[in-house]
Design a protein around this motif. Structure first.
Motif, PDB file in Angstrom:
ATOM      1  N   VAL A  78     -38.998 -15.053 -21.441  1.00 40.47           N
ATOM      2  CA  VAL A  78     -39.704 -15.637 -20.288  1.00 40.47           C
ATOM      3  C   VAL A  78     -39.565 -17.149 -20.322  1.00 40.47           C
ATOM      4  N   LEU A  79     -39.747 -17.735 -21.486  1.00 42.92           N
ATOM      5  CA  LEU A  79     -39.624 -19.185 -21.620  1.00 42.92           C
ATOM      6  C   LEU A  79     -38.208 -19.643 -21.290  1.00 42.92           C
ATOM      7  N   ASP A  80     -37.204 -18.919 -21.791  1.00 40.64           N
ATOM      8  CA  ASP A  80     -35.811 -19.270 -21.488  1.00 40.64           C
ATOM      9  C   ASP A  80     -35.546 -19.201 -19.985  1.00 40.64           C
ATOM     10  N   TYR A  81     -36.102 -18.183 -19.326  1.00 38.91           N
ATOM     11  CA  TYR A  81     -35.908 -18.026 -17.885  1.00 38.91           C
ATOM     12  C   TYR A  81     -36.416 -19.248 -17.125  1.00 38.91           C
ATOM     13  N   PHE A  82     -37.606 -19.707 -17.456  1.00 37.33           N
ATOM     14  CA  PHE A  82     -38.177 -20.844 -16.734  1.00 37.33           C
ATOM     15  C   PHE A  82     -37.553 -22.163 -17.155  1.00 37.33           C
ATOM     16  N   GLN A  83     -37.032 -22.257 -18.373  1.00 36.39           N
ATOM     17  CA  GLN A  83     -36.442 -23.508 -18.853  1.00 36.39           C
ATOM     18  C   GLN A  83     -34.980 -23.664 -18.460  1.00 36.39           C
ATOM     19  N   GLU A  84     -34.335 -22.587 -18.013  1.00 37.63           N
ATOM     20  CA  GLU A  84     -32.894 -22.675 -17.745  1.00 37.63           C
ATOM     21  C   GLU A  84     -32.568 -23.614 -16.591  1.00 37.63           C
ATOM     22  N   ASP A  85     -33.515 -23.885 -15.710  1.00 37.27           N
ATOM     23  CA  ASP A  85     -33.266 -24.814 -14.602  1.00 37.27           C
ATOM     24  C   ASP A  85     -33.623 -26.251 -14.955  1.00 37.27           C
ATOM     25  N   GLY A  86     -34.007 -26.495 -16.195  1.00 36.57           N
ATOM     26  CA  GLY A  86     -34.261 -27.852 -16.650  1.00 36.57           C
ATOM     27  C   GLY A  86     -35.710 -28.274 -16.521  1.00 36.57           C
ATOM     28  N   PRO A  87     -35.939 -29.589 -16.446  1.00 36.87           N
ATOM     29  CA  PRO A  87     -37.306 -30.111 -16.388  1.00 36.87           C
ATOM     30  C   PRO A  87     -38.083 -29.518 -15.210  1.00 36.87           C
ATOM     31  N   GLY A  88     -39.382 -29.420 -15.411  1.00 33.52           N
ATOM     32  CA  GLY A  88     -40.244 -28.856 -14.394  1.00 33.52           C
ATOM     33  C   GLY A  88     -40.574 -27.398 -14.667  1.00 33.52           C
ATOM     34  N   TRP A  89     -40.180 -26.913 -15.840  1.00 32.48           N
ATOM     35  CA  TRP A  89     -40.401 -25.495 -16.150  1.00 32.48           C
ATOM     36  C   TRP A  89     -41.880 -25.151 -16.231  1.00 32.48           C
ATOM     37  N   GLN A  90     -42.699 -26.096 -16.650  1.00 34.35           N
ATOM     38  CA  GLN A  90     -44.138 -25.820 -16.708  1.00 34.35           C
ATOM     39  C   GLN A  90     -44.709 -25.671 -15.297  1.00 34.35           C
ATOM     40  N   ASP A  91     -44.205 -26.487 -14.365  1.00 36.33           N
ATOM     41  CA  ASP A  91     -44.641 -26.373 -12.977  1.00 36.33           C
ATOM     42  C   ASP A  91     -44.204 -25.028 -12.396  1.00 36.33           C
ATOM     43  N   ARG A  92     -42.997 -24.573 -12.747  1.00 36.14           N
ATOM     44  CA  ARG A  92     -42.515 -23.286 -12.244  1.00 36.14           C
ATOM     45  C   ARG A  92     -43.351 -22.136 -12.789  1.00 36.14           C
ATOM     46  N   ILE A  93     -43.753 -22.212 -14.047  1.00 35.79           N
ATOM     47  CA  ILE A  93     -44.628 -21.180 -14.607  1.00 35.79           C
ATOM     48  C   ILE A  93     -45.962 -21.207 -13.877  1.00 35.79           C
ATOM     49  N   ASN A  94     -46.503 -22.385 -13.649  1.00 33.22           N
ATOM     50  CA  ASN A  94     -47.779 -22.516 -12.947  1.00 33.22           C
ATOM     51  C   ASN A  94     -47.678 -21.945 -11.531  1.00 33.22           C
ATOM     52  N   ASP A  95     -46.577 -22.231 -10.836  1.00 28.93           N
ATOM     53  CA  ASP A  95     -46.389 -21.710  -9.479  1.00 28.93           C
ATOM     54  C   ASP A  95     -46.302 -20.186  -9.479  1.00 28.93           C
ATOM     55  N   ALA A  96     -45.584 -19.624 -10.457  1.00 34.39           N
ATOM     56  CA  ALA A  96     -45.461 -18.163 -10.543  1.00 34.39           C
ATOM     57  C   ALA A  96     -46.823 -17.526 -10.811  1.00 34.39           C
ATOM     58  N   LEU A  97     -47.596 -18.122 -11.682  1.00 36.93           N
ATOM     59  CA  LEU A  97     -48.929 -17.592 -11.963  1.00 36.93           C
ATOM     60  C   LEU A  97     -49.843 -17.735 -10.751  1.00 36.93           C
ATOM     61  N   ARG A  98     -49.716 -18.841 -10.033  1.00 39.41           N
ATOM     62  CA  ARG A  98     -50.524 -19.045  -8.829  1.00 39.41           C
ATOM     63  C   ARG A  98     -50.206 -17.977  -7.781  1.00 39.41           C
ATOM     64  N   GLN A  99     -48.929 -17.598  -7.649  1.00 37.60           N
ATOM     65  CA  GLN A  99     -48.531 -16.547  -6.706  1.00 37.60           C
ATOM     66  C   GLN A  99     -49.147 -15.206  -7.099  1.00 37.60           C
ATOM     67  N   VAL A 100     -49.181 -14.910  -8.390  1.00 39.11           N
ATOM     68  CA  VAL A 100     -49.788 -13.668  -8.853  1.00 39.11           C
ATOM     69  C   VAL A 100     -51.273 -13.661  -8.523  1.00 39.11           C
ATOM     70  N   VAL A 101     -51.948 -14.771  -8.757  1.00 38.68           N
ATOM     71  CA  VAL A 101     -53.383 -14.859  -8.473  1.00 38.68           C
ATOM     72  C   VAL A 101     -53.634 -14.699  -6.974  1.00 38.68           C
ATOM     73  N   ALA A 102     -52.812 -15.352  -6.142  1.00 42.63           N
ATOM     74  CA  ALA A 102     -52.992 -15.249  -4.694  1.00 42.63           C
ATOM     75  C   ALA A 102     -52.742 -13.819  -4.214  1.00 42.63           C
ATOM     76  N   ALA A 103     -51.738 -13.153  -4.738  1.00 40.76           N
ATOM     77  CA  ALA A 103     -51.434 -11.773  -4.348  1.00 40.76           C
ATOM     78  C   ALA A 103     -52.568 -10.833  -4.760  1.00 40.76           C
ATOM     79  N   LYS A 104     -53.133 -11.078  -5.914  1.00 40.02           N
ATOM     80  CA  LYS A 104     -54.215 -10.216  -6.390  1.00 40.02           C
ATOM     81  C   LYS A 104     -55.467 -10.422  -5.553  1.00 40.02           C
ATOM     82  N   SER A 105     -55.741 -11.657  -5.154  1.00 42.56           N
ATOM     83  CA  SER A 105     -56.958 -11.919  -4.369  1.00 42.56           C
ATOM     84  C   SER A 105     -56.826 -11.397  -2.936  1.00 42.56           C
ATOM     85  N   GLN A 106     -55.608 -11.208  -2.446  1.00 45.01           N
ATOM     86  CA  GLN A 106     -55.403 -10.682  -1.103  1.00 45.01           C
ATOM     87  C   GLN A 106     -55.554  -9.158  -1.068  1.00 45.01           C
ATOM     88  N   GLY A 107     -55.466  -8.544  -2.195  1.00 49.17           N
ATOM     89  CA  GLY A 107     -55.702  -7.109  -2.240  1.00 49.17           C
ATOM     90  C   GLY A 107     -54.585  -6.414  -2.818  1.00 49.17           C
TER      91      GLY A 107
END
Length: 79
Positions: A50-79
């Motif tokens: 998982v870490l390699d997947y997000f780091q393969e595009d270079g800097p900003g990998w922490q933001d990409r992980i945060n965005d992916a988690l935010r999408q999961v939270v939004a999808a779960k709250s919608q039902g």
């Protein structure tokens, strides 16, 4: 005048007192951040793949992980 003894009169009581566990004060509950969308410094364990997947595009990998988690939270709250 007699000098006080160098050792305690009851060595067992002295040993128990020395090794008695100390009670820690209860941790105060953490107050939520007052400002919205403030990032919190945390430490988590992530699978290497998982870490390699997000780091393969270079800097900003922490933001990409945060965005992916935010999408999961939004999808779960919608039902």
């Amino acid at each position: 005048m007699a000098t006080p003894p160098r050792r305690p009169t009851n060595p067992m009581a002295a040993a128990e007192a020395a090794f008695k566990p100390v009670k820690k004060p209860a941790a105060l509950p953490r107050e939520p951040s007052t400002a919205p969308n403030v990032r919190e410094l945390v430490s988590i364990r992530i699978d290497r793949a998982v870490l390699d997947y997000f780091q393969e595009d270079g800097p900003g990998w922490q933001d990409r992980i945060n965005d992916a988690l935010r999408q999961v939270v939004a999808a779960k709250s919608q039902g």
